[in-house]
Motif scaffolding. Structure first.
Motif, short mmCIF file in Angstrom:
data_model
loop_
_atom_site.label_atom_id
_atom_site.label_comp_id
_atom_site.label_asym_id
_atom_site.label_seq_id
_atom_site.Cartn_x
_atom_site.Cartn_y
_atom_site.Cartn_z
N THR A 86 -2.76 0.06 -1.99
CA THR A 86 -3.26 1.03 -2.95
C THR A 86 -4.73 0.90 -3.26
OG1 THR A 86 -2.61 -0.43 -4.77
CG2 THR A 86 -0.99 1.21 -4.07
N GLY A 89 0.61 2.96 5.25
CA GLY A 89 0.89 2.52 3.89
C GLY A 89 2.38 2.43 3.61
N ALA A 122 -5.92 2.09 3.43
CA ALA A 122 -6.27 2.62 2.11
C ALA A 122 -7.72 3.09 2.08
CB ALA A 122 -6.02 1.56 1.03
#
Length: 232
Positions: free
Chosen positions: A18, A200, A213
């Motif tokens: 993230t 991801g 990310a």
């Protein structure tokens, strides 16, 4: 100790998937190291987090993503080379220069990740899992004749421009070249974002997740900049 490593390792994965930049993780929620029975958890140090992340092995999704993104980035640089010194809009030319300048070092970083985690001798790398273990072939980072379990089809990657489109970009001039460059590069970046989103969801290694990310953030920013320039 094992309980702490698993907890910290999971936290590192979440952070890697993230984070927008290395500074973002520092501003997020702290990683907690469980205390001894009866004791409260305390924030883990960066050294503890790094040690835990070193125990996390990559998986096939990580290797596939990095291999494909190297090729994907390579075409983006090809596209910027085709328009160098030819774009009508100066702001768009600056964006193209930025794309080229950013993606070259990113390719080097991904190749470095492969060299460290995939191609290096297993006896020198405790996290080595054997993917493409013979090292890069003459065609690139594909691990030799038939020994790589990651079966890649670069032509099927999302956002890749066809040879016909690249030829059209090479031959375009005037305002047409600006419009075609934005059209092709926007589609190219959107494809890269889609690939990064898949990493991801399916990847495992913190460094590969962090690279994905970064791609999502940086390439969406490029898309927004190009749209703003064309709307002026």
């Amino acid at each position: 100790m094992r309980r702490w490593v698993l907890a910290a390792g999971a936290a590192v994965l979440i952070t890697g998937a993230t984070a927008c930049s290395s500074s973002d993780s520092a501003d997020g929620p702290p990683v907690l190291a469980p205390g001894a029975p009866g004791e409260s958890a305390s924030p883990a140090s960066q050294e503890q987090i790094d040690a835990a992340s070193e125990t996390i092995r990559h998986n096939e999704a990580d290797v596939e993503y990095v291999l494909m993104m190297i090729e994907h980035h390579g075409q983006a640089i090809t596209m910027t080379d085709l328009v160098e010194g030819r774009l009508e809009n100066d702001d768009l030319a600056l964006i193209a220069d930025r794309i080229s300048a950013a993606q070259g070092p990113e390719i080097e970083a991904m190749e470095g990740w492969l060299d460290t985690n995939v191609y290096g001798p297993a006896e020198e790398n405790p996290n080595h899992q054997g993917f493409c273990a013979n090292g890069p072939s003459e065609e690139g980072h594909h691990g030799g004749e038939g020994d790589c379990p990651v079966n890649l089809d670069h032509d099927d990657m999302p956002g890749m421009a066809s040879e016909e489109e690249l030829t059209e970009l090479e031959e375009a001039d005037g305002a047409d070249i600006d419009e075609l460059f934005v059209e092709l590069m926007t589609a190219h970046h959107e494809g890269a974002i889609s690939m990064a989103e898949d990493e991801g969801a399916d990847g495992k290694h913190p460094d590969a997740l962090k690279m994905a990310a970064d791609v999502m953030v940086e390439q969406q920013a490029d898309i927004n900049r190009m749209a703003e320039v064309m709307d002026q």
